[in-house]
Scaffold this active site. Structure first.
Site, PDB file in Angstrom:
ATOM      1  N   GLY A 159      17.738  18.150  18.164  1.00  0.00           N
ATOM      2  CA  GLY A 159      19.111  18.349  17.710  1.00  0.00           C
ATOM      3  C   GLY A 159      19.390  17.296  16.646  1.00  0.00           C
ATOM      4  O   GLY A 159      19.088  16.112  16.845  1.00  0.00           O
ATOM      5  N   ARG A 213      10.132  14.311  11.487  1.00  0.00           N
ATOM      6  CA  ARG A 213      10.564  15.700  11.287  1.00  0.00           C
ATOM      7  C   ARG A 213      11.251  15.782   9.913  1.00  0.00           C
ATOM      8  O   ARG A 213      12.035  14.900   9.573  1.00  0.00           O
ATOM      9  CB  ARG A 213      11.539  16.151  12.394  1.00  0.00           C
ATOM     10  CG  ARG A 213      10.903  16.189  13.779  1.00  0.00           C
ATOM     11  CD  ARG A 213      11.819  16.885  14.782  1.00  0.00           C
ATOM     12  NE  ARG A 213      11.823  18.332  14.608  1.00  0.00           N
ATOM     13  CZ  ARG A 213      12.652  19.154  15.265  1.00  0.00           C
ATOM     14  NH1 ARG A 213      13.538  18.677  16.116  1.00  0.00           N
ATOM     15  NH2 ARG A 213      12.595  20.468  15.069  1.00  0.00           N
ATOM     16  N   GLN A 260      15.480  26.860  23.090  1.00  0.00           N
ATOM     17  CA  GLN A 260      16.566  25.890  23.296  1.00  0.00           C
ATOM     18  C   GLN A 260      17.802  26.558  23.904  1.00  0.00           C
ATOM     19  O   GLN A 260      18.573  25.914  24.616  1.00  0.00           O
ATOM     20  CB  GLN A 260      16.965  25.231  21.957  1.00  0.00           C
ATOM     21  CG  GLN A 260      15.935  24.256  21.408  1.00  0.00           C
ATOM     22  CD  GLN A 260      14.966  24.928  20.450  1.00  0.00           C
ATOM     23  OE1 GLN A 260      14.732  26.131  20.524  1.00  0.00           O
ATOM     24  NE2 GLN A 260      14.393  24.160  19.552  1.00  0.00           N
ATOM     25  N   ASP A 300      21.287  21.743  10.549  1.00  0.00           N
ATOM     26  CA  ASP A 300      20.366  20.612  10.364  1.00  0.00           C
ATOM     27  C   ASP A 300      20.484  20.011   8.976  1.00  0.00           C
ATOM     28  O   ASP A 300      20.193  18.832   8.777  1.00  0.00           O
ATOM     29  CB  ASP A 300      18.931  21.054  10.641  1.00  0.00           C
ATOM     30  CG  ASP A 300      18.748  21.292  12.123  1.00  0.00           C
ATOM     31  OD1 ASP A 300      19.075  22.401  12.580  1.00  0.00           O
ATOM     32  OD2 ASP A 300      18.351  20.343  12.822  1.00  0.00           O
ATOM     33  N   ASN A 325      19.421  25.850   9.680  1.00  0.00           N
ATOM     34  CA  ASN A 325      19.609  25.692  11.128  1.00  0.00           C
ATOM     35  C   ASN A 325      18.431  26.384  11.810  1.00  0.00           C
ATOM     36  O   ASN A 325      17.558  26.969  11.150  1.00  0.00           O
ATOM     37  CB  ASN A 325      20.959  26.280  11.567  1.00  0.00           C
ATOM     38  CG  ASN A 325      21.294  25.918  13.005  1.00  0.00           C
ATOM     39  OD1 ASN A 325      21.185  24.770  13.410  1.00  0.00           O
ATOM     40  ND2 ASN A 325      21.660  26.900  13.815  1.00  0.00           N
TER      41      ASN A 325
HETATM   42  O1  MRU Z   1      14.348  22.008  16.610  1.00  0.00           O
HETATM   43  P1  MRU Z   1      15.636  21.536  17.169  1.00  0.00           P
HETATM   44  O2  MRU Z   1      15.851  21.895  18.594  1.00  0.00           O
HETATM   45  O3  MRU Z   1      15.874  20.062  16.904  1.00  0.00           O
HETATM   46  O4  MRU Z   1      16.737  22.312  16.324  1.00  0.00           O
HETATM   47  C1  MRU Z   1      18.095  22.071  16.577  1.00  0.00           C
HETATM   48  C2  MRU Z   1      19.019  22.955  15.830  1.00  0.00           C
HETATM   49  O5  MRU Z   1      18.618  23.761  15.029  1.00  0.00           O
HETATM   50  C3  MRU Z   1      20.475  22.747  16.056  1.00  0.00           C
HETATM   51  O6  MRU Z   1      21.184  23.930  15.890  1.00  0.00           O
HETATM   52  C4  MRU Z   1      20.999  21.715  15.040  1.00  0.00           C
HETATM   53  O7  MRU Z   1      20.210  20.552  15.053  1.00  0.00           O
HETATM   54  C5  MRU Z   1      22.396  21.334  15.304  1.00  0.00           C
HETATM   55  S1  MRU Z   1      22.534  20.415  16.782  1.00  0.00           S
HETATM   56  C6  MRU Z   1      24.083  19.861  17.012  1.00  0.00           C
END
Ligand code: MRU
Length: 345
Positions: free
Chosen positions: A45, A87, A194, A235, A245
């Site tokens: 996240g 990342r 997720q 993101d 996202n």
């Molecule tokens: O790969 P992840 O689980 O880190 O991806 C997270 C997302 O895409 C969320 O929608 C984004 O980070 C917003 S979290 C408040």
């Protein structure tokens, strides 16, 4: 407990790889462990990985506190480089690392032990600020929710994706606490799930009525009239409003447009990257193919098949009804409204 808890000798994380089966706490006692936790999605996240990285830098500084200044600064820069490389897509990671490093560089000339102590306090304040920002976003976003609404969300944007409270799911949570009759449709969010693992778990914890669906059911649910709103996180948001996202978000946005359903992005201003003009400039993380070929460690695809696994997609700004931030809601044209919001803070 909080998803990310910064202590003087460790960064404590809820290990999100283990949920919903087990609630396990992961203690990272050096910054390499924090980097590994980010890479392997133990913490994930956009806001959560930013604050975790800030905690990692504070740990790096603490480990170097008795070193001569040259070694201290070289070690801190090396830690920042290692954490940046974990990342590529969520800009919050780079934003948080730059914020900590700018603060640290402002203390050059101070003894390393004093800088290390100041960095710890700075990272703890960043964590507190993340929670406050989420609460402000929730206030703005909840005003968009009618008394009764089916709301679709994608991925996990709750307390687990932040230090606490959440972004898009934080809006839904506040609307629920305000007594609104919300029902959440939780996209499972292939391939890492997720939605099924984390958002479904959070909805149960908070008592928010929710239905888990697979990603390919969203169009059907919209056609049946079960969904009045979409809230998703982000993101990275480019200056023109294009939004990266979790993979699958773009498809949801196109479906929402077809069905006349408002599609809102909920994200703090730390997710807005005015240095890039459009989503074309956003690097999309490609993750291990096993995330697609396996579910729960069990192979579901034949050996030898080619696989793609982009972890994010970019939703063009034209599909986005509004972008909810802690400073208010930006509406099209985003090139103007986002710049104004960012300058206003
Ligand atoms: O790969 P992840 O689980 O880190 O991806 C997270 C997302 O895409 C969320 O929608 C984004 O980070 C917003 S979290 C408040």
């Amino acid at each position: 407990m909080r998803t990310v808890d910064i202590q003087p000798d460790r960064v404590r994380l809820i290990d999100q790889r283990r949920l919903p089966g087990e609630l396990v706490i992961l203690d990272c006692t050096d910054y390499h462990q924090v980097g590994e936790a980010i890479r392997t999605l133990a913490v994930r996240g956009a806001p959560a990985i930013g604050v975790a990285a800030a905690g990692g830098l504070a740990l790096a500084a603490a480990a170097l506190r008795d070193s001569p200044p040259d070694a201290f600064w070289a070690g801190l820069e090396a830690a920042a480089a290692e954490l940046r490389a974990t990342r590529p897509t969520a800009v919050n990671l780079f934003w948080a690392i730059e914020k900590v490093m700018d603060f640290a560089r402002g203390q050059k000339g101070e003894p390393p032990a004093a800088v290390a102590a100041a960095l710890h306090r700075f990272a703890v304040e960043m964590a507190e600020e993340d929670v406050a920002v989420n609460r402000r976003m929730a206030e703005h976003g909840a005003a968009l929710v009618p008394e009764r609404a089916g709301i679709l969300t994608h991925c996990n944007t709750g307390a687990l994706a932040t230090v606490d409270w959440g972004t898009a799911l934080g809006v839904i949570r506040l609307a629920h606490e305000q007594g609104k009759q919300v029902h959440v449709y939780v996209d499972e969010t292939r391939p890492v799930l997720q939605g099924a693992r984390l958002t479904a778990w959070e909805c149960l914890q908070y008592g928010i009525p929710a239905t888990l669906i697979t990603d390919n059911m969203a169009a059907h649910m919209m056609r049946l009239g079960k969904i009045q709103l979409v809230f998703v996180g982000a993101d990275r948001i480019a200056a023109n409003g294009d939004t990266a996202n979790k993979i699958g978000t773009y498809g949801v946005a196109v479906l929402a447009r077809e069905h006349g359903i408002p599609f809102y992005v909920v994200a703090p201003t730390s997710t807005v990257d005015l240095r890039i003009r459009s989503g074309d400039e956003i690097e999309i993380e490609e993750r291990a193919h096993e995330e697609v070929t396996h579910i729960g460690g069990v192979r579901i695809a034949p050996e030898g098949i080619a696989v793609a696994n982009p972890a994010f997609d970019v939703t063009p700004a034209r599909y986005i009804t509004g972008i909810v931030t802690e400073r208010g809601i930006a509406y099209p044209p985003y090139t103007v409204s986002l710049r104004r919001l960012m300058q206003g803070g």
